[in-house]
Scaffold this motif. Structure first.
Motif: not given
Length: 80
Positions: A29, A33, A47-48, A51, A59, A63, A71
């Motif tokens: 994952r 990402a 993106v969140a 995923l 997220f 990350f 991010p």
């Protein structure tokens, strides 16, 4: 379909891959990402969503815990 309990699957996976199923999924994952964050047309929220995180905050927390940077900072560093 193979009939196998979750605990048997976990044990088989760990013996075959030398890592837990959970660690493998989290690493995969995180790799995805990183790839998605390099696409500047996608927002961090998108993106969140892609995923399957429940929120952008969740997220970002995942990350940052995994990489030590947000991010947004990852994106800034990844730009050529």
């Amino acid at each position: 379909m193979a009939m196998m309990s979750y605990s048997a699957l976990r044990a088989l996976f760990k013996s075959a891959r030398q890592e837990t199923l959970h660690d493998f999924l989290q690493r995969t994952r995180l790799d995805q990402a990183r790839l998605l964050l390099c696409d500047l047309q996608l927002s961090v929220k998108e993106v969140a969503y892609r995923l399957s995180f429940p929120s952008e905050f969740a997220f970002s927390h995942f990350f940052r815990q995994a990489t030590g940077v947000s991010p947004g900072r990852f994106r800034a560093r990844a730009r050529p």
